[in-house]
Scaffold this motif. Structure first.
Motif, PDB file in Angstrom:
ATOM      1  N   SER A 197      -2.773  -0.231  -4.722  1.00 14.07           N
ATOM      2  CA  SER A 197      -3.635  -0.181  -3.536  1.00 14.07           C
ATOM      3  C   SER A 197      -3.735   1.268  -3.079  1.00 14.07           C
ATOM      4  O   SER A 197      -2.775   2.018  -3.183  1.00 14.07           O
ATOM      5  CB  SER A 197      -3.044  -1.018  -2.401  1.00 14.07           C
ATOM      6  OG  SER A 197      -2.908  -2.370  -2.790  1.00 14.07           O
ATOM      7  N   THR A 227       0.826  -1.201   0.000  1.00 12.43           N
ATOM      8  CA  THR A 227       0.000   0.000   0.000  1.00 12.43           C
ATOM      9  C   THR A 227       0.863   1.256   0.000  1.00 12.43           C
ATOM     10  O   THR A 227       0.592   2.226  -0.710  1.00 12.43           O
ATOM     11  CB  THR A 227      -0.932   0.010   1.225  1.00 12.43           C
ATOM     12  OG1 THR A 227      -1.793  -1.126   1.161  1.00 12.43           O
ATOM     13  CG2 THR A 227      -1.775   1.275   1.275  1.00 12.43           C
ATOM     14  N   ALA A 258      -4.267   4.165  -0.167  1.00  9.92           N
ATOM     15  CA  ALA A 258      -3.974   4.300   1.264  1.00  9.92           C
ATOM     16  C   ALA A 258      -5.196   4.777   2.007  1.00  9.92           C
ATOM     17  O   ALA A 258      -6.022   5.483   1.454  1.00  9.92           O
ATOM     18  CB  ALA A 258      -2.830   5.289   1.464  1.00  9.92           C
TER      19      ALA A 258
END
Length: 204
Positions: free
Chosen positions: A202, A58, A204
Motif C-alpha cells: 500500500s 500502509t 502512503a
C-alpha cells in the motif's frame, strides 16, 4: 495517520510501527476481556482494531518499500511519490530498477530517455495516450534510461490467480536477474516483484 516526517525516515517509521503494534496488542487484550464478559462493546472494539490494522499495513508497506528502494536508487522518495500519484489516478505502470545483474539481455525495444528520476516524468510516460505508456521503464541508479521496453514473460503457472501481461512480465524478468519491478494496475493496486515472486503493498 502516518506522520509526514516519518514517511522517508526508516528509523522514525520503525519507531512508529512498534508504537502502533503495542497499541493494537493493548486493544486486543481489552477485547479479550470484553468478550469474556459478553460485553457487546467488543463489536466497536473490533471495528477500531480493523482500522488500526489497515493503517499499520500502509505503514509497514511504506517502510519495507523504502528499505528496498534504497538498495537500488537514491531517488526512492521521488519514485515512491510517482507510484503513489499514479495509483491514485489509476495509471498502469511497469518500472524496472536494475541492480547488479544487467537487464539489457532480457528486454527488447524501448525509447531512450536518459533523464533524472522525477515523479512528473514517470507520470507523463505512463499517462493514458502516451506513446510510451505500453511497456516498461528502465531505471539505473538515479536515471530513467528508457521507456516502452518489452520484458520476458514468466512460464510459471499460478493456480491461485490470473496474471495480466504486466504482472507476467514483471515475474518473468525477476526470475532472470536481481532487478526490482514496481507495478501499478489500472485499478490503482500497487505491487512489487522480486526473485520470481509478486508482493502487494500500500502506498502512503
Amino acid at each position: 495517520m502516518i506522520k509526514k516526517n516519518c514517511q522517508n525516515d526508516p528509523t522514525l517509521l520503525h519507531e512508529e510501527m512498534t508504537k502502533q503494534l503495542h497499541h493494537i496488542v493493548g486493544m486486543l487484550q481489552d477485547s479479550i476481556t470484553a468478550f469474556g464478559q459478553n460485553d457487546i462493546r467488543i463489536l466497536n472494539d473490533l471495528e477500531e482494531i480493523s482500522k488500526e490494522f489497515a493503517e499499520l499495513e500502509t505503514l509497514v508497506s511504506t517502510y519495507f518499500l523504502n528499505c528496498l528502494l534504497s538498495e537500488y536508487t537514491s531517488s526512492s522518495s521521488e519514485l515512491s511519490r510517482a507510484v503513489h500519484r499514479m495509483s491514485l489516478k489509476g495509471q498502469e505502470a511497469l518500472i524496472v530498477l536494475e541492480k547488479s545483474d544487467p537487464v539489457a539481455p532480457y528486454i527488447k525495444g524501448g525509447t531512450a530517455i536518459n533523464a533524472q528520476i522525477s515523479s512528473p516524468l514517470l507520470e507523463s510516460i505512463f499517462h493514458p495516450g502516451s506513446r510510451l505508456q505500453s511497456g516498461a521503464v528502465l531505471i539505473q541508479a538515479d536515471k530513467v534510461v528508457s521507456a516502452g521496453s518489452m520484458l520476458p514473460v514468466t512460464e510459471q503457472i499460478f493456480w491461485d490467480r490470473l496474471f495480466d501481461i504486466n504482472e507476467a512480465s514483471a515475474v518473468g524478468l525477476s526470475e532472470r536477474c536481481d532487478a526490482l519491478i514496481l507495478l501499478v494496475s489500472g485499478k490503482g493496486a500497487t505491487s512489487f516483484c522480486l526473485d520470481g515472486n509478486i508482493y502487494p503493498f500500500s502506498t502512503a
